[in-house]
Design an enzyme around this catalytic site. Structure first.
Site, mmCIF file in Angstrom:
data_model
loop_
_atom_site.group_PDB
_atom_site.id
_atom_site.type_symbol
_atom_site.label_atom_id
_atom_site.label_comp_id
_atom_site.label_asym_id
_atom_site.label_seq_id
_atom_site.Cartn_x
_atom_site.Cartn_y
_atom_site.Cartn_z
ATOM 1 N N LYS A 213 0.831 -1.203 0.000
ATOM 2 C CA LYS A 213 0.000 0.000 0.000
ATOM 3 C C LYS A 213 0.869 1.258 0.000
ATOM 4 O O LYS A 213 0.625 2.192 -0.772
ATOM 5 C CB LYS A 213 -0.938 0.012 1.211
ATOM 6 C CG LYS A 213 -1.939 1.173 1.180
ATOM 7 C CD LYS A 213 -2.699 1.291 2.484
ATOM 8 C CE LYS A 213 -1.887 2.005 3.519
ATOM 9 N NZ LYS A 213 -2.629 2.410 4.716
ATOM 10 N N ASP B 298 -6.797 0.700 1.068
ATOM 11 C CA ASP B 298 -6.874 0.748 2.528
ATOM 12 C C ASP B 298 -8.264 0.299 2.968
ATOM 13 O O ASP B 298 -9.042 -0.233 2.173
ATOM 14 C CB ASP B 298 -6.542 2.146 3.044
ATOM 15 C CG ASP B 298 -7.594 3.178 2.650
ATOM 16 O OD1 ASP B 298 -8.518 2.853 1.873
ATOM 17 O OD2 ASP B 298 -7.507 4.326 3.136
#
Length: 222
Positions: A132, A150
């Site tokens: 991420k 997320d």
């Protein structure tokens, strides 16, 4: 951020509906950006690494003074772990994060000439940097259409069926596979902001949602 193994992943919304939804997002916010404050690729890398289990607002407060002093890996090493720890002590897991930031700064100096690499694999090899974090940097600094999934994107992707999946990896692939190319660069920004301010976890604000008429989410709220 994972569903039960028994959860059946529904099909993504059809192409035409995807175009309608992302066109509305683009009309409302033509140039979305991360809410983390940064001055260059290195400071964004640090900010995202610090944001794990913390809010962007909290990270921005902690890095406001830090980024006045530090904007390169060498400057971070010169600052040292004790001073860095003191600067970020308001953030959760700050001791481990300080160690990671110092370690990744050293790696950048020793192996990359003090520059942030433009490769996901190279970024993910740095201490404290996951997929991420790497995707945020690739997207926001290097303009690569990487999708940083997320909790907000995972929720919105499944609720709206824009990008359904059992886990973050599936949702990331679903965005890449289903979102029209013209929206790929900004897709994760629009989805994060939508999840943060409209399609919230406990009480989605469907009454003000710009895509309410196109969204298949059954548990809509007033």
């Amino acid at each position: 951020m994972a569903r039960s193994p028994a959860f059946r992943v529904p099909p993504a919304l059809p192409y035409g509906t995807q175009v309608q939804i992302f066109s509305r997002f683009r009309e409302a916010n033509p140039a979305p950006v991360t809410e983390l404050e940064f001055v260059n690729a290195f400071t964004l890398l640090v900010a995202v690494a610090l944001s794990a289990q913390a809010t962007d607002v909290g990270v921005n407060k902690a890095t406001k003074n830090l980024f006045r002093m530090v904007s390169t890996p060498q400057q971070m090493l010169d600052l040292g772990i004790e001073a860095l720890t003191e600067e970020i002590k308001t953030i959760g897991l700050f001791r481990q994060k300080a160690k990671n930031v110092i370690a990744l700064s050293k790696r950048l100096v020793d192996e990359y000439g003090g520059e942030v690499p433009q490769s996901r694999a190279a970024l993910m090899s740095l201490p404290g940097v996951g997929r991420k974090t790497a995707n945020v940097v690739l997207n926001s600094v290097f303009n690569f259409p990487a999708q940083a999934v997320d909790t907000h994107i995972f929720r919105v992707g499944n609720r709206t069926r824009l990008a359904p999946g059992r886990d973050v990896d599936q949702v990331e692939r679903a965005i890449e596979d289903n979102v029209p190319v013209e929206f790929q660069q900004n897709a994760h920004h629009w989805l994060i902001l939508h999840g943060r301010y409209v399609c919230q976890a406990r009480r989605p604000r469907c009454k003000i949602c710009p895509i309410e008429d196109l969204c298949p989410y059954e548990e809509k709220t007033e």
